[in-house]
Design an enzyme around this catalytic site. Structure first.
Site, short mmCIF file in Angstrom:
data_model
loop_
_atom_site.label_atom_id
_atom_site.label_comp_id
_atom_site.label_asym_id
_atom_site.label_seq_id
_atom_site.Cartn_x
_atom_site.Cartn_y
_atom_site.Cartn_z
N HIS A 1 4.32 0.07 13.57
CA HIS A 1 4.05 0.85 14.79
C HIS A 1 5.16 0.71 15.84
O HIS A 1 5.17 1.46 16.82
CB HIS A 1 2.73 0.43 15.43
CG HIS A 1 1.52 0.81 14.60
ND1 HIS A 1 1.31 2.09 14.14
CD2 HIS A 1 0.49 0.06 14.14
CE1 HIS A 1 0.18 2.11 13.44
NE2 HIS A 1 -0.33 0.90 13.41
N ASP B 1 -0.51 1.83 4.57
CA ASP B 1 -1.42 1.31 5.60
C ASP B 1 -2.33 2.45 6.07
O ASP B 1 -1.95 3.62 6.03
CB ASP B 1 -0.59 0.79 6.78
CG ASP B 1 -1.41 0.04 7.81
OD1 ASP B 1 -1.44 -1.20 7.75
OD2 ASP B 1 -2.04 0.70 8.67
N HIS C 1 -3.15 3.26 8.92
CA HIS C 1 -2.63 3.89 10.14
C HIS C 1 -1.26 4.52 9.87
O HIS C 1 -0.48 3.98 9.08
CB HIS C 1 -2.50 2.86 11.26
CG HIS C 1 -3.80 2.17 11.60
ND1 HIS C 1 -4.13 0.94 11.07
CD2 HIS C 1 -4.82 2.56 12.37
CE1 HIS C 1 -5.33 0.61 11.52
NE2 HIS C 1 -5.77 1.56 12.31
N ASP D 1 -5.82 -1.99 5.32
CA ASP D 1 -6.93 -1.63 6.20
C ASP D 1 -7.62 -0.32 5.81
O ASP D 1 -8.54 0.11 6.49
CB ASP D 1 -6.48 -1.58 7.68
CG ASP D 1 -5.08 -1.05 7.86
OD1 ASP D 1 -4.51 -0.51 6.90
OD2 ASP D 1 -4.55 -1.16 8.99
ZN LIG Z 1 -3.04 -0.44 9.97
#
Ligand SMILES: [Zn+2]
Length: 293
Positions: free
Chosen positions: A111, A149, A151, A228
């Site tokens: 991120h 991931d 995200h 996740d």
């Molecule tokens: Zn994540």
């Protein structure tokens, strides 16, 4: 498999924060049951950081003058972030020497944008490793990054957008934090999937992305490995099983070995997210699926 790990990465914590030292501690305990080559990482340099981040970001991480509600400042966090990025660099170097490698470190990185700390990430580990490999190895001209991931890897996309040497492919939940990755643009291919996506649909998107990676003919494959999208993860809403991560490892390994007598595509993975109680078992399933292809 070579695993890059230092227990120093357990040295910071915020009470109640999902990105806890316990995650990595449990994964290390799980993977130590299998035979792997465990190596200590060394920190990356400021020069490595400045290939992908601004000097303002570097100084902000050093001094704690950034503001992101999810990403607290800790004294010395820059040293730990440099160690995590250094582990990613070493993982890439081992991969290029013919040894698949996995950086099992924190803080995570995908991120972190060029000029912004966010989402538990201070420095973008995989971007730092990819930029270093492109810089230091004359026969590494193209690198593919595959991010599974849950995200979107907004930071990695921000750093490599329009960089023709890099193909970025991300499979992620949408809508979900950070809200980016809704469409494919140029060298950044996004596969947003709705909440409650089942393993078969997730793997179908993964296969699409891996096909594009194969077509790109990279010299190195870098994997942002997040766990996740697991069904019990507390901060997301996907439906993957532990065994799905074994299949993900298996399918990534299949891309690296296109023909039995062809040289394998060098491949390394860097730990990103994953916050459930079964995190260590998800990591172990991925590593064994990848290794025992
Ligand atoms: Zn994540």
């Amino acid at each position: 498999m070579v695993i890059l790990y230092s227990s120093r990465c357990l040295d910071y914590a915020a009470p109640g924060h999902p990105e806890s030292p316990e995650r990595v501690r449990s994964a290390v305990a799980q993977l130590q049951k299998d035979f792997h080559t465990w190596l200590l990482p060394t920190p990356c340099t400021d020069e490595d950081i400045l290939r992908v981040h601004t000097r303002e970001l570097l100084e902000a991480v050093r001094l704690g003058t950034f503001a992101d509600a999810d990403t607290p400042f800790f004294p010395g966090i820059l040293d730990l972030a440099k160690l995590s990025a250094g582990a990613a660099i070493l993982a890439a170097e081992h991969a290029l020497a013919g040894r698949p490698a996995f950086s099992l470190m924190r803080p995570p990185g995908h991120h972190a944008e060029r000029n912004r700390v966010m989402g538990f990430c201070y420095l973008n580990n995989i971007a730092i490793a990819v930029a270093r490999a492109l810089h230091s190895s004359s026969h590494v001209r193209r690198i593919a990054i595959f991010d599974f991931d849950c995200h979107h890897g907004n930071g990695t996309e921000d750093i490599f957008r329009d960089d023709k040497r890099v193909l970025f492919v991300s499979v992620h939940q949408s809508p979900c934090y950070p809200g980016t990755g809704l469409t494919a643009q140029g060298n950044c291919l996004n596969y947003p999937l709705p909440p409650n996506t089942r393993p078969a649909q997730f793997l179908a998107a993964l296969d699409e992305g891996l096909k594009r990676i194969r077509d790109f003919q990279p010299d190195l494959l870098a994997v942002s490995a997040g766990f996740d999208a697991y069904k019990s993860d507390p901060i997301t809403n996907m439906d993957l099983e532990i065994e799905t991560f074994r299949e993900i490892g298996h399918r990534i390994a299949a891309v690296t070995q296109s023909a039995p007598d062809a040289p394998a595509l060098p491949c390394f993975a860097v730990l990103e997210g994953g916050y459930s109680r079964d995190f260590a078992r998800c990591v172990e399933a991925f590593a064994s699926g990848w290794e025992r292809h």
